[in-house]
Structures are given as C-alpha cells and as structure tokens.
Design a protein around this motif. Structure first.
Motif: not given
Length: 549
Positions: A333, A346, A350, A533
């Motif tokens: 990422k 993005l 996580y 994304l």
C-alpha cells in the motif's frame, strides 16, 4: 513528539524510516526496497539476536517470506509440523489437531529456527542499494510537520559501551512515512501517546530451548501441550535440530528461580527423563505474555506494526505471522501511495483490514490459554469430559480480510473465498518449473482459465499496466496454449473449480481480491479494484494498447 538531541545534524532524505529490525520490520524493508523506495532501518541491537524467539510460522507466512528473501535459505532447517496435541495431566489425548495441508506452496504449519528466517530477509534487503541499516542506534526524536516526519537517532549507549569507534553525532532523516515495528515496549507508540487495550492476562512461562545432542527419534517432532491443573507445560520443535520446552510459572513463584538453568534441567529430567546427554540448552528465559492491542495504529504519517500494535498469547503460534502480515500489507500500500498512483486514503485500510484479523487470533489464543491452564479440578474434569465426548465447541474459524481492498459482490456481501489466501502450488511454463510465485513474480495478478485479453478494453489494460498487474492462464496441455502455466499439483484448478471461478484477482499479499464466474465479469472486478485502491494515477495513453500478459 519533540525530543532534543546533542547535535542538530542536517536531515538526510529517505522515503520510509522503519524502526525495528525484527520479522515485521525486515518484511517491510525488503518489500519496499524491492519496489525501489529508499528505506532507512534503525535498530538498537548491533547484531541479530541469533536465538529463536518464535518457533512456528504458517504456510501463508512462509509465502510472504518467499517474497522478502531466499525462502530456501530461510527454511533450511525447518520441518513440517503436522500434528498438535492437547493432553490431560495423565498424558491421554484430549485433542488431536491435524495440521497437515499445503495450499500456499508450503506446509500449513512449519517449525522454524527464527534467526534463519530473519537472516534470509535481511540479506535480501541489505543487498539493495536503496536500503540502509543503522544498527546499534536508537531513535530519540520524532517530529511530524508539513506532511513529512523528521527522525533523530543517536548511538545506543549499551551497544557501544567500551567501543573506541563510537559515533558521536546524531543523525537525522526526513521521511514521508515511519513504520514503528519496535516491539511491545514501542518507543514509537509511546511517543505518539497511543494507549493499548489490555486483556488483563499476565502469564509467565519459562522457555527452555535446546539442541539435540543425540537422535531422540520422532518423540518431539509434533507440538504438545499438557493441560495439567498442577502446572501446564508444553513442547514444540524448533525446526529439525532443536526443541522448545515451556513451563508455566505459578502465582508467587520467583522468575529468578526458573531462570536458574539448574532448576529448568531438574524439571526436564523429572518430566521428560532428559539430561545433558540428550539435549544441550541454548536459552533459558522467562517470558511474560500480556495480550494487548493498540487503540490506534496510525497517527498522521506514522504507522505501528507487529508487537508495537498488538501482542498475543502463544497458543496459536501467530504472533510473528501477524507481524509479517502487517509488514506486507503496509509495503504494497505504501508503494502505491509513494509512487503517486493511489491517494494516501488507501493507508486507512491498513488498520481496518489488519485489526479485526488480529483481534480474532488474539481472542482465540486467549480462549485456548484459558482451556489449557484451567486449575479448578471440577472445571478440569468437565473440560476433559467435553473433549472426550466431542461436545466441546470448536474454536472460531481462522479469520480473513472482510473490509478494505476486497471485492464486494452485487448483493453487498463477500464471496466466501474473498480476503483469504489464494493457492500457490508447483507450476511449469516452458522449460521452467517451480512454485507459482517464482514463475509469475509478486504484485497484483489475474489468474484465468482462458486468455482474458478479449474482454479488457483500453482503459482496463492501461490501469492494469500502471498497477503492474499481469495475467496468466492456468491449465493443462490439452486445454491451454504453449505459454500457459501447467498446474502440476492441481492446486489452482481445484481452487477455481471449488469456487466457480473462471478468473480471480490476487493481491500482492496473496489474498483474494475477488473472483468471477465468467470472463465477461472481469472488467467489473477491475473497476472495483481501481475504486478500492483510491486510484489517482492518470492512465498513460501509450499503455492502452500494450499487453500485460
């Protein structure tokens, strides 16, 4: 986040600073370095530890290690761990857990020697000109301002005691992002003022790690825990050449008593009839297990990973596995964000992906610990009867990623395979043969039964090329062309048949983004990937007509 330093050296520019050089930090350093980003890794210890802390990884994690280093080097003394037993205090089986399997290109569970895992990833990362390791140094300042973070580091006193060549200067680095992979007592987390949610469990266990002096047969080649109300204990192999014995300390017992090797050896002789003629101790240390999860894993451009973000009980062998998953998730990422292809939003996925996954594992480990360590005799008898009768409820299913960068079906739900690991298996292409990732490389990948190029328009092709996403056709000699991957183990074909996939799209961490039952649905899957994304890169006009196969 200010911390003063003795000298104010000019800041050197890097893309990423990684604090901590354990499995989590090494995974991120190697993967980000291989992607071409400049990385500085800062670690207090001047040399690798050299002894095992973890003794187990699963097949999914081994596949990530394969991406970060020479996996044959990493697993050169490893062995498949095919069974794990829960015994009662008489040594009778309560649970016989079948740990066999191979879907990732590796055994489902592997007994490993940790220094060899770390060495393989370290050697890969160290070989890259854009990755620098600063060992024997500690971070003593962290300032975030204007979209960057300035890290200050100085020589760690304990690493340089008595050294005549101790550096005197403080080094400073200006970076876009910081990954704090600096352990359970994380400087990064404490500097950010992030608190942890603690599960309130504080177990102490003696780890007595030993090398074999003579061949003991297959006695210790499996994992076993003895659910003895007087004192739980266990053993597990550390690869082929070593074994770990663990003994639970009881309330009121002194840690120093058990860290005196003669007491551990006396227990070993009494419990397993082993002496120094059988095993040679290489480490004798008491660990305190305190499962906890940081309340936030990201503050601005600083992210926590591994034990800095979460700690857990050892009963599932998933502590290091979880940290390596963190490092891989962050690496791909950050690569897209630092390359200007994806919006920094993005990175919010996580924690939203990794926290629920880690939470299930942590709480399942807590549950298994409670089962194993029960000391109330009536509850022990009831527990044993439930196991023997088959009435003990099964533990939760192993988690998958259910939010973030995963494909949402038309009904708003997820396919049962989405967010879980995809298979690897052995493949052949032309005169090349090996594990699938060795032939196709890492990154995003479309795996199809037929060439998908006919259903991809210029826009889809341009996006896939910019993403670095390739496609491969998998089959056998009768159904596919000469360039196809031959599925030697049948893993890919079984997987696609089981789930009804004509094609599927794999993430760089080998999790399934999504699959389609017809190639005609592939453009919709690709559009959803672009949206998930947070894609910002303009489509290069020249790429629209170029094949990515």
């Amino acid at each position: 986040m200010n911390a003063s330093s003795k000298t104010q050296a000019p800041a050197q520019r890097r893309k990423i600073a990684i604090i901590g050089c354990g499995p989590t930090g090494l995974t991120a350093a190697s993967m980000l370095g291989q992607a071409g980003h400049s990385v500085i890794v800062i670690e207090r210890q001047p040399e690798p530890y050299g002894l095992p802390r973890l003794s187990h990884i699963d097949g999914e994690t081994a596949r990530l290690v394969q991406s970060a280093g020479d996996v044959e080097h990493a697993l050169r003394d490893a062995s498949a761990l095919e069974q794990y037993f829960f015994y009662d205090d008489q040594g009778d089986v309560l649970i016989d857990m079948d740990w066999r399997g191979d879907n990732s290109g590796f055994p489902a569970h592997i007994a490993i020697f940790q220094p060899e895992i770390e060495e393989a990833m370290y050697l890969r990362a160290q070989s890259l000109p854009n990755v620098e390791f600063l060992r024997g140094w500690e971070v003593n300042g962290m300032d975030a301002e204007g979209g960057t973070v300035t890290i200050s580091a100085h020589p760690w006193e304990e690493a340089w005691t008595g050294a005549v060549d101790k550096p005197e200067e403080t080094r400073r680095f200006e970076v876009d992002y910081v990954i704090g992979a600096d352990g359970a007592n994380s400087y990064t987390r404490r500097t950010l003022g992030i608190e942890r949610f603690s599960y309130g469990k504080h177990e102490r266990w003696l780890n007595l790690d030993s090398e074999y002096v003579r061949d003991l047969g297959d006695r210790f080649t499996k994992g076993a825990i003895y659910c003895d109300p007087a004192r739980a204990h266990m053993f597990i192999p550390i690869g082929k050449s070593r074994v770990r014995f663990e003994v639970r300390l009881l309330p009121g017992e002194e840690t120093a008593h058990w860290e005196d090797i003669k007491n551990g050896l006396a227990w070993l002789k009494k419990q397993h009839e082993l002496t120094l003629e059988d095993v040679k101790p290489i480490r004798n240390v008491v660990y305190t297990f305190d499962p906890a999860i940081a309340k936030s894993w990201k503050q601005g451009n600083i992210l926590l990973a591994g034990d800095a973000a979460h700690t857990m009980m050892p009963y599932m062998g998933q502590g290091a596995c979880s940290g390596i998953r963190d490092g891989s998730n962050l690496a791909w990422k950050l690569d897209l964000v630092l390359s200007g292809k994806a919006d920094p939003a993005l990175l919010e996925t996580y924690e939203s992906e990794r926290r629920p996954h880690v939470t299930v594992i942590t709480e399942t480990s807590n549950m298994l610990g409670a089962v194993a360590n029960e000391d109330d005799l009536e509850k022990v008898a009831a527990r044993n009867e439930m196991f023997r009768s088959g009435n003990m409820p099964p533990p939760p299913a192993f988690p998958r990623v259910e939010t973030g960068v995963v494909h949402t079906e038309a009904d708003g739900g997820l396919h049962p395979a989405t967010g879980a690991p995809t298979p690897q298996g052995r493949m052949r292409q032309g005169d090349r043969e090996g594990r699938m990732d060795e032939l196709t490389g890492g990154g995003f990948l479309i795996v199809a039964r037929e060439d998908p190029s006919a259903v991809l328009d210029a826009g889809a092709r341009g996006f896939l090329k910019d993403l670095g996403c390739r496609w491969v056709v998998v089959g056998d000699a009768e159904t596919t062309g000469a360039d196809a991957l031959r599925d030697l183990d049948g893993d890919q074909l079984r997987y696609m048949e089981t789930h009804g996939f004509a094609a599927y799209l794999r993430r760089p961490d080998f999790l399934l983004f999504g699959g389609v039952s017809s190639l005609s649905e592939l453009p919709t899957l690709i559009t959803d990937l672009r949206d998930k994304l947070c894609w910002t890169a303009p489509q290069p006009a020249a790429a629209a007509t170029e094949s990515v196969a």
